[in-house]
Design a protein around this motif. Structure first.
Motif, PDB file in Angstrom:
ATOM      1  N   SER A  39      -1.135 -12.212   1.012  1.00 18.87           N
ATOM      2  CA  SER A  39      -2.437 -12.553   0.459  1.00 18.87           C
ATOM      3  C   SER A  39      -3.038 -13.683   1.276  1.00 18.87           C
ATOM      4  O   SER A  39      -2.394 -14.722   1.486  1.00 18.87           O
ATOM      5  N   GLY A  40      -4.253 -13.469   1.743  1.00 23.01           N
ATOM      6  CA  GLY A  40      -4.937 -14.507   2.515  1.00 23.01           C
ATOM      7  C   GLY A  40      -4.518 -14.540   3.974  1.00 23.01           C
ATOM      8  O   GLY A  40      -4.674 -15.563   4.636  1.00 23.01           O
ATOM      9  N   ALA A  41      -3.975 -13.421   4.482  1.00 18.08           N
ATOM     10  CA  ALA A  41      -3.538 -13.386   5.887  1.00 18.08           C
ATOM     11  C   ALA A  41      -4.655 -12.842   6.765  1.00 18.08           C
ATOM     12  O   ALA A  41      -5.524 -12.116   6.301  1.00 18.08           O
ATOM     13  N   ASP A  42      -4.638 -13.192   8.034  1.00 21.12           N
ATOM     14  CA  ASP A  42      -5.555 -12.548   8.969  1.00 21.12           C
ATOM     15  C   ASP A  42      -4.750 -11.863  10.080  1.00 21.12           C
ATOM     16  O   ASP A  42      -3.519 -11.923  10.086  1.00 21.12           O
ATOM     17  N   GLU A  43      -5.455 -11.230  10.991  1.00 21.18           N
ATOM     18  CA  GLU A  43      -4.786 -10.468  12.055  1.00 21.18           C
ATOM     19  C   GLU A  43      -3.794 -11.312  12.839  1.00 21.18           C
ATOM     20  O   GLU A  43      -2.736 -10.836  13.259  1.00 21.18           O
ATOM     21  N   GLU A  44      -4.148 -12.573  13.022  1.00 21.19           N
ATOM     22  CA  GLU A  44      -3.293 -13.482  13.785  1.00 21.19           C
ATOM     23  C   GLU A  44      -1.923 -13.659  13.089  1.00 21.19           C
ATOM     24  O   GLU A  44      -0.896 -13.723  13.755  1.00 21.19           O
ATOM     25  N   ASP A  45      -1.936 -13.737  11.751  1.00 27.23           N
ATOM     26  CA  ASP A  45      -0.675 -13.878  11.013  1.00 27.23           C
ATOM     27  C   ASP A  45       0.230 -12.668  11.266  1.00 27.23           C
ATOM     28  O   ASP A  45       1.429 -12.813  11.490  1.00 27.23           O
ATOM     29  N   PHE A  46      -0.378 -11.481  11.207  1.00 27.12           N
ATOM     30  CA  PHE A  46       0.419 -10.265  11.432  1.00 27.12           C
ATOM     31  C   PHE A  46       0.965 -10.229  12.853  1.00 27.12           C
ATOM     32  O   PHE A  46       2.109  -9.863  13.086  1.00 27.12           O
ATOM     33  N   ARG A  47       0.114 -10.649  13.797  1.00 26.25           N
ATOM     34  CA  ARG A  47       0.539 -10.642  15.194  1.00 26.25           C
ATOM     35  C   ARG A  47       1.701 -11.623  15.401  1.00 26.25           C
ATOM     36  O   ARG A  47       2.701 -11.298  16.040  1.00 26.25           O
ATOM     37  N   LEU A  48       1.564 -12.818  14.826  1.00 26.70           N
ATOM     38  CA  LEU A  48       2.611 -13.826  14.994  1.00 26.70           C
ATOM     39  C   LEU A  48       3.922 -13.390  14.328  1.00 26.70           C
ATOM     40  O   LEU A  48       5.004 -13.666  14.833  1.00 26.70           O
ATOM     41  N   ALA A  49       3.799 -12.702  13.192  1.00 24.87           N
ATOM     42  CA  ALA A  49       5.011 -12.220  12.499  1.00 24.87           C
ATOM     43  C   ALA A  49       5.729 -11.193  13.373  1.00 24.87           C
ATOM     44  O   ALA A  49       6.958 -11.218  13.502  1.00 24.87           O
ATOM     45  N   GLU A  50       4.960 -10.295  13.994  1.00 26.54           N
ATOM     46  CA  GLU A  50       5.569  -9.289  14.875  1.00 26.54           C
ATOM     47  C   GLU A  50       6.234  -9.950  16.079  1.00 26.54           C
ATOM     48  O   GLU A  50       7.326  -9.560  16.505  1.00 26.54           O
ATOM     49  N   GLU A  51       5.551 -10.956  16.587  1.00 26.61           N
ATOM     50  CA  GLU A  51       6.078 -11.665  17.752  1.00 26.61           C
ATOM     51  C   GLU A  51       7.394 -12.364  17.399  1.00 26.61           C
ATOM     52  O   GLU A  51       8.353 -12.336  18.176  1.00 26.61           O
ATOM     53  N   LEU A  52       7.427 -12.975  16.213  1.00 29.88           N
ATOM     54  CA  LEU A  52       8.639 -13.673  15.769  1.00 29.88           C
ATOM     55  C   LEU A  52       9.804 -12.691  15.595  1.00 29.88           C
ATOM     56  O   LEU A  52      10.927 -12.969  16.033  1.00 29.88           O
ATOM     57  N   ALA A  53       9.524 -11.541  14.979  1.00 30.22           N
ATOM     58  CA  ALA A  53      10.591 -10.530  14.792  1.00 30.22           C
ATOM     59  C   ALA A  53      11.125 -10.077  16.148  1.00 30.22           C
ATOM     60  O   ALA A  53      12.345  -9.943  16.338  1.00 30.22           O
TER      61      ALA A  53
END
Ligand code: ADP
Ligand code: MG
Length: 331
Positions: A39-53
């Motif tokens: 909740s309250g995420a933007d595209e950058e959050d998703f990108r950073l999460a993928e990068e971290l994984a």
């Protein structure tokens, strides 16, 4: 006054409009589907999460030749330059191996290679199991600052039982900085943070080992991580016998402790993952002794081969019946 009220209302609508948007994002990493509900995420959050994984995978994976874990496994005596993920996970894993008297062991690589459960077996020869077991002693590994050393060149690290829980935790730590609330699910591990707008707890479904299409019930949690280890997750069959992927380090064979699954809740994601494996190997009696010796560290749901359920007292357990429209998250 009226104007102020209208302005206040507008601010409220704008703010709640921003915070109420909940989005799902699914991607593949660490050999599993990863689902983020934020909740309250933007595209950058998703990108950073993928990068971290991806970063954690390239450190802990033992199927990638260039990962730190593979470099340790292929080395004679270890490496001096473990990255921060590898360092943290190795240290924690060795600590939990000591605490669980080796029921969880990060040094099972030689045995998991030999069993090849994901590849469908076959059951190895007894002598081969004994040989691999002699190279699966976690005490041959030590970690200090950035170096991981081993005294047995043939010993191999395998973080299959702790890496995804660690990744869930690292993602929660990152995403809670920018999102209101969220739920992260990866291969048998769930992490939650924040508070949902309706204030209700998160519902985490626990699979029925006898009918994996349905939950046997669910845990109500406000925070932390739930990991599940079950004999129904990955296995092969030979001569009518099921050989699953959780090995007993004492015997070198699939753990036969009387449990079909062990779910663990903990504030620490890596610990929840490692302990779900450890409790599965220990069996109900030892697991409850361990629970009593480690107050406040975790809670657990143990399901026996007869489908009896054992719940530790700190849990809130939901019925299988759900009101219409209610949903359960599966680890
Ligand atoms: P999953 O990976 O299905 O979520 P677990 O977290 O229980 O299940 O991890 C099982 C994996 O961990 C196995 O596939 C293997 O790679 C490794 N493993 C098997 N037995 C043990 C053990 N006793 N201790 C630590 N790791 C183990
Ligand atoms: Mg585990």
């Amino acid at each position: 006054m009226k104007r102020f009220a209208a302005l206040a209302m507008l601010c409220f609508l704008l703010l709640s409009g921003c915070t109420a948007r909940t989005e799902d994002h699914v991607f593949f990493a660490m050999d599993t589907l990863i689902t983020l509900r934020l909740s309250g995420a933007d595209e950058e959050d998703f990108r950073l999460a993928e990068e971290l994984a991806a970063e954690i995978e390239s450190s802990l994976s033992r199927t990638r030749a260039e990962s730190g874990t593979s470099r340790i496994n292929n080395s004679e005596n270890g490496i001096p330059d473990a990255d921060r993920h590898l360092q943290t996970v190795t240290e924690l894993s060795l600590r939990i191996a000591r605490e669980t008297d080796g029921a969880f062991s990060p040094a099972m690589g030689a045995l998991t290679d030999l069993w090849n459960v994901n590849g469908g077996g076959p059951v190895p020869a007894q002598e081969a199991i004994a040989e691999a077991k002699s190279h699966a002693d976690y005490r041959t590994f030590t970690a200090a600052e950035s170096s991981v050393a081993k005294t047995d060149p043939a010993a191999k690290l395998d973080f299959g039982a702790v890496g995804k829980g660690y990744a869930a935790q690292q993602m929660v730590l990152m995403l809670r900085q920018s999102c209101d609330w969220g739920l992260i699910s990866l291969g048998g591990n769930v992490g939650v943070f924040g508070e949902k707008p309706d204030g209700t707890p998160f519902k985490i479904g626990i699979t029925n080992p006898k009918d994996t299409s349905a939950p046997i019930g669910y845990l109500l949690i406000d925070e932390g991580f739930v990991s599940v280890s079950g004999d129904y997750e990955r296995f092969f069959e030979e001569d009518g016998v099921r050989y699953h992927h959780i090995l007993d380090p004492e015997t070198g064979y699939p753990a036969d402790s009387g449990l079909s699954s062990a779910a663990v809740w903990s504030r620490d994601g890596a610990r929840a993952d490692a302990l779900s494996t450890a409790l599965f190997v220990m069996g109900a009696q030892k697991a409850m002794e361990y629970y009593n010796g480690h107050p406040g560290e975790f809670e657990a749901v143990l399901i026996t081969n007869e489908n009896e359920m054992i719940l530790t007292p700190g849990l809130t357990w939901g019925e299988t019946f759900l009101p219409a429209g209610d949903s359960v998250e599966n680890p």
